[in-house]
Design a protein around this motif. Structure first.
Motif, PDB file in Angstrom:
ATOM      1  N   GLN A   1     -17.589   0.513 -18.699  1.00  0.00           N
ATOM      2  CA  GLN A   1     -17.230   1.535 -19.675  1.00  0.00           C
ATOM      3  C   GLN A   1     -17.967   2.830 -19.372  1.00  0.00           C
ATOM      4  O   GLN A   1     -19.173   2.802 -19.076  1.00  0.00           O
ATOM      5  CB  GLN A   1     -17.596   1.049 -21.093  1.00  0.00           C
ATOM      6  CG  GLN A   1     -17.135   1.964 -22.213  1.00  0.00           C
ATOM      7  CD  GLN A   1     -15.640   1.904 -22.427  1.00  0.00           C
ATOM      8  OE1 GLN A   1     -14.979   0.989 -21.929  1.00  0.00           O
ATOM      9  NE2 GLN A   1     -15.107   2.864 -23.148  1.00  0.00           N
ATOM     10  N   VAL A   2     -17.265   3.914 -19.431  1.00  0.00           N
ATOM     11  CA  VAL A   2     -17.847   5.228 -19.173  1.00  0.00           C
ATOM     12  C   VAL A   2     -17.793   6.044 -20.463  1.00  0.00           C
ATOM     13  O   VAL A   2     -16.737   6.151 -21.093  1.00  0.00           O
ATOM     14  CB  VAL A   2     -17.071   5.968 -18.064  1.00  0.00           C
ATOM     15  CG1 VAL A   2     -17.634   7.366 -17.876  1.00  0.00           C
ATOM     16  CG2 VAL A   2     -17.137   5.188 -16.752  1.00  0.00           C
ATOM     17  N   GLN A   3     -18.900   6.591 -20.835  1.00  0.00           N
ATOM     18  CA  GLN A   3     -18.962   7.487 -21.990  1.00  0.00           C
ATOM     19  C   GLN A   3     -18.998   8.919 -21.501  1.00  0.00           C
ATOM     20  O   GLN A   3     -19.755   9.243 -20.581  1.00  0.00           O
ATOM     21  CB  GLN A   3     -20.197   7.190 -22.837  1.00  0.00           C
ATOM     22  CG  GLN A   3     -20.330   5.739 -23.263  1.00  0.00           C
ATOM     23  CD  GLN A   3     -19.260   5.326 -24.246  1.00  0.00           C
ATOM     24  OE1 GLN A   3     -18.776   6.138 -25.028  1.00  0.00           O
ATOM     25  NE2 GLN A   3     -18.891   4.047 -24.212  1.00  0.00           N
ATOM     26  N   LEU A   4     -18.183   9.756 -22.120  1.00  0.00           N
ATOM     27  CA  LEU A   4     -18.125  11.172 -21.754  1.00  0.00           C
ATOM     28  C   LEU A   4     -18.408  12.003 -22.993  1.00  0.00           C
ATOM     29  O   LEU A   4     -17.826  11.770 -24.052  1.00  0.00           O
ATOM     30  CB  LEU A   4     -16.744  11.521 -21.203  1.00  0.00           C
ATOM     31  CG  LEU A   4     -16.276  10.752 -19.981  1.00  0.00           C
ATOM     32  CD1 LEU A   4     -14.816  11.067 -19.688  1.00  0.00           C
ATOM     33  CD2 LEU A   4     -17.138  11.079 -18.778  1.00  0.00           C
ATOM     34  N   VAL A   5     -19.263  12.980 -22.832  1.00  0.00           N
ATOM     35  CA  VAL A   5     -19.599  13.862 -23.947  1.00  0.00           C
ATOM     36  C   VAL A   5     -19.380  15.303 -23.519  1.00  0.00           C
ATOM     37  O   VAL A   5     -20.057  15.799 -22.609  1.00  0.00           O
ATOM     38  CB  VAL A   5     -21.050  13.667 -24.401  1.00  0.00           C
ATOM     39  CG1 VAL A   5     -21.387  14.631 -25.532  1.00  0.00           C
ATOM     40  CG2 VAL A   5     -21.288  12.226 -24.839  1.00  0.00           C
ATOM     41  N   GLU A   6     -18.428  15.955 -24.178  1.00  0.00           N
ATOM     42  CA  GLU A   6     -18.151  17.362 -23.884  1.00  0.00           C
ATOM     43  C   GLU A   6     -18.976  18.255 -24.796  1.00  0.00           C
ATOM     44  O   GLU A   6     -19.293  17.894 -25.929  1.00  0.00           O
ATOM     45  CB  GLU A   6     -16.672  17.687 -24.094  1.00  0.00           C
ATOM     46  CG  GLU A   6     -15.733  16.967 -23.152  1.00  0.00           C
ATOM     47  CD  GLU A   6     -14.807  16.027 -23.872  1.00  0.00           C
ATOM     48  OE1 GLU A   6     -13.692  15.803 -23.389  1.00  0.00           O
ATOM     49  OE2 GLU A   6     -15.212  15.522 -24.929  1.00  0.00           O
ATOM     50  N   SER A   7     -19.273  19.423 -24.291  1.00  0.00           N
ATOM     51  CA  SER A   7     -19.985  20.422 -25.085  1.00  0.00           C
ATOM     52  C   SER A   7     -19.662  21.802 -24.542  1.00  0.00           C
ATOM     53  O   SER A   7     -19.077  21.931 -23.461  1.00  0.00           O
ATOM     54  CB  SER A   7     -21.492  20.172 -25.049  1.00  0.00           C
ATOM     55  OG  SER A   7     -21.977  20.262 -23.721  1.00  0.00           O
ATOM     56  N   GLY A   8     -20.041  22.821 -25.312  1.00  0.00           N
ATOM     57  CA  GLY A   8     -19.868  24.190 -24.849  1.00  0.00           C
ATOM     58  C   GLY A   8     -18.725  24.940 -25.494  1.00  0.00           C
ATOM     59  O   GLY A   8     -18.559  26.136 -25.241  1.00  0.00           O
ATOM     60  N   GLY A   9     -17.922  24.264 -26.286  1.00  0.00           N
ATOM     61  CA  GLY A   9     -16.825  24.956 -26.948  1.00  0.00           C
ATOM     62  C   GLY A   9     -17.329  25.888 -28.033  1.00  0.00           C
ATOM     63  O   GLY A   9     -18.504  25.887 -28.380  1.00  0.00           O
ATOM     64  N   GLY A  10     -16.408  26.696 -28.536  1.00  0.00           N
ATOM     65  CA  GLY A  10     -16.787  27.621 -29.599  1.00  0.00           C
ATOM     66  C   GLY A  10     -15.762  28.715 -29.776  1.00  0.00           C
ATOM     67  O   GLY A  10     -14.639  28.620 -29.282  1.00  0.00           O
ATOM     68  N   LEU A  11     -16.177  29.744 -30.488  1.00  0.00           N
ATOM     69  CA  LEU A  11     -15.326  30.901 -30.767  1.00  0.00           C
ATOM     70  C   LEU A  11     -15.757  32.056 -29.878  1.00  0.00           C
ATOM     71  O   LEU A  11     -16.946  32.379 -29.802  1.00  0.00           O
ATOM     72  CB  LEU A  11     -15.458  31.289 -32.234  1.00  0.00           C
ATOM     73  CG  LEU A  11     -14.746  32.564 -32.695  1.00  0.00           C
ATOM     74  CD1 LEU A  11     -13.243  32.420 -32.538  1.00  0.00           C
ATOM     75  CD2 LEU A  11     -15.125  32.881 -34.141  1.00  0.00           C
ATOM     76  N   VAL A  12     -14.789  32.657 -29.214  1.00  0.00           N
ATOM     77  CA  VAL A  12     -15.081  33.775 -28.311  1.00  0.00           C
ATOM     78  C   VAL A  12     -13.957  34.802 -28.424  1.00  0.00           C
ATOM     79  O   VAL A  12     -12.814  34.443 -28.714  1.00  0.00           O
ATOM     80  CB  VAL A  12     -15.240  33.275 -26.863  1.00  0.00           C
ATOM     81  CG1 VAL A  12     -13.942  32.687 -26.338  1.00  0.00           C
ATOM     82  CG2 VAL A  12     -15.758  34.365 -25.949  1.00  0.00           C
ATOM     83  N   GLN A  13     -14.286  36.056 -28.187  1.00  0.00           N
ATOM     84  CA  GLN A  13     -13.263  37.102 -28.206  1.00  0.00           C
ATOM     85  C   GLN A  13     -12.468  37.094 -26.906  1.00  0.00           C
ATOM     86  O   GLN A  13     -12.978  36.665 -25.856  1.00  0.00           O
ATOM     87  CB  GLN A  13     -13.906  38.467 -28.412  1.00  0.00           C
ATOM     88  CG  GLN A  13     -14.437  38.691 -29.821  1.00  0.00           C
ATOM     89  CD  GLN A  13     -14.893  40.124 -30.039  1.00  0.00           C
ATOM     90  OE1 GLN A  13     -15.282  40.809 -29.098  1.00  0.00           O
ATOM     91  NE2 GLN A  13     -14.852  40.577 -31.285  1.00  0.00           N
ATOM     92  N   ALA A  14     -11.270  37.573 -26.979  1.00  0.00           N
ATOM     93  CA  ALA A  14     -10.436  37.695 -25.781  1.00  0.00           C
ATOM     94  C   ALA A  14     -11.187  38.510 -24.727  1.00  0.00           C
ATOM     95  O   ALA A  14     -11.833  39.518 -25.039  1.00  0.00           O
ATOM     96  CB  ALA A  14      -9.111  38.355 -26.119  1.00  0.00           C
ATOM     97  N   GLY A  15     -11.101  38.029 -23.485  1.00  0.00           N
ATOM     98  CA  GLY A  15     -11.813  38.664 -22.390  1.00  0.00           C
ATOM     99  C   GLY A  15     -13.181  38.073 -22.128  1.00  0.00           C
ATOM    100  O   GLY A  15     -13.800  38.372 -21.098  1.00  0.00           O
ATOM    101  N   GLY A  16     -13.641  37.242 -23.043  1.00  0.00           N
ATOM    102  CA  GLY A  16     -14.955  36.639 -22.901  1.00  0.00           C
ATOM    103  C   GLY A  16     -14.941  35.394 -22.029  1.00  0.00           C
ATOM    104  O   GLY A  16     -13.911  35.033 -21.443  1.00  0.00           O
ATOM    105  N   SER A  17     -16.094  34.744 -21.973  1.00  0.00           N
ATOM    106  CA  SER A  17     -16.264  33.565 -21.119  1.00  0.00           C
ATOM    107  C   SER A  17     -16.936  32.440 -21.891  1.00  0.00           C
ATOM    108  O   SER A  17     -17.695  32.683 -22.839  1.00  0.00           O
ATOM    109  CB  SER A  17     -17.130  33.909 -19.901  1.00  0.00           C
ATOM    110  OG  SER A  17     -16.520  34.897 -19.096  1.00  0.00           O
ATOM    111  N   LEU A  18     -16.644  31.233 -21.456  1.00  0.00           N
ATOM    112  CA  LEU A  18     -17.319  30.037 -21.945  1.00  0.00           C
ATOM    113  C   LEU A  18     -17.460  29.069 -20.786  1.00  0.00           C
ATOM    114  O   LEU A  18     -16.642  29.084 -19.851  1.00  0.00           O
ATOM    115  CB  LEU A  18     -16.516  29.350 -23.057  1.00  0.00           C
ATOM    116  CG  LEU A  18     -16.539  29.926 -24.473  1.00  0.00           C
ATOM    117  CD1 LEU A  18     -15.578  29.154 -25.357  1.00  0.00           C
ATOM    118  CD2 LEU A  18     -17.954  29.890 -25.045  1.00  0.00           C
TER     119      LEU A  18
END
Length: 116
Positions: A1-18
């Motif tokens: 079994q492999v567990q995956l944890v995502e992170s780093g999402g959020g709210l950003v303005q158009a033209g921005g980066s994540l």
């Protein structure tokens, strides 16, 4: 079994980066491929980008030149660098890994919202 944890999402303005991260519970060296998908409300889940064990990458036409998938084997993590974000990039982003025996696993998803 492999567990995956995502992170780093959020709210950003158009033209921005994540930068999204997907941390695996074990070594990713043996994975055949690691991919990012996204699903916007009312739409089907779609492939965003993939990186194989050999480092080959491919991307959906809608994100080519703006997004980049990379991996850090030492950290058992795959990344999705997203630049020049657009409102249409708003979605829940999911990480998926495929083992060499073809078993695959999904992360829980992380929300990305791009405001205009």
């Amino acid at each position: 079994q492999v567990q995956l944890v995502e992170s780093g999402g959020g709210l950003v303005q158009a033209g921005g980066s994540l930068r999204l991260s997907c941390a695996a519970s074990g070594s990713i060296v043996s994975f055949a491929a690691m991919s990012w998908y996204r699903q916007a409300p009312g739409k089907q889940r779609e492939l965003v980008g993939t990186i194989t064990s050999s480092g080959y990458t491919n991307y959906a036409d809608s994100v080519k030149g703006r997004f980049a998938v990379s991996r850090d084997n030492a950290k058992n993590t795959v990344y999705l660098q997203m630049n020049s974000l657009k409102p249409e990039d708003t979605a829940v982003y999911y990480c998926k890994v495929v083992r060499r025996d073809s078993r695959y696993y999904w992360g829980q998803g992380t929300q990305v919202t791009v405001s205009s």
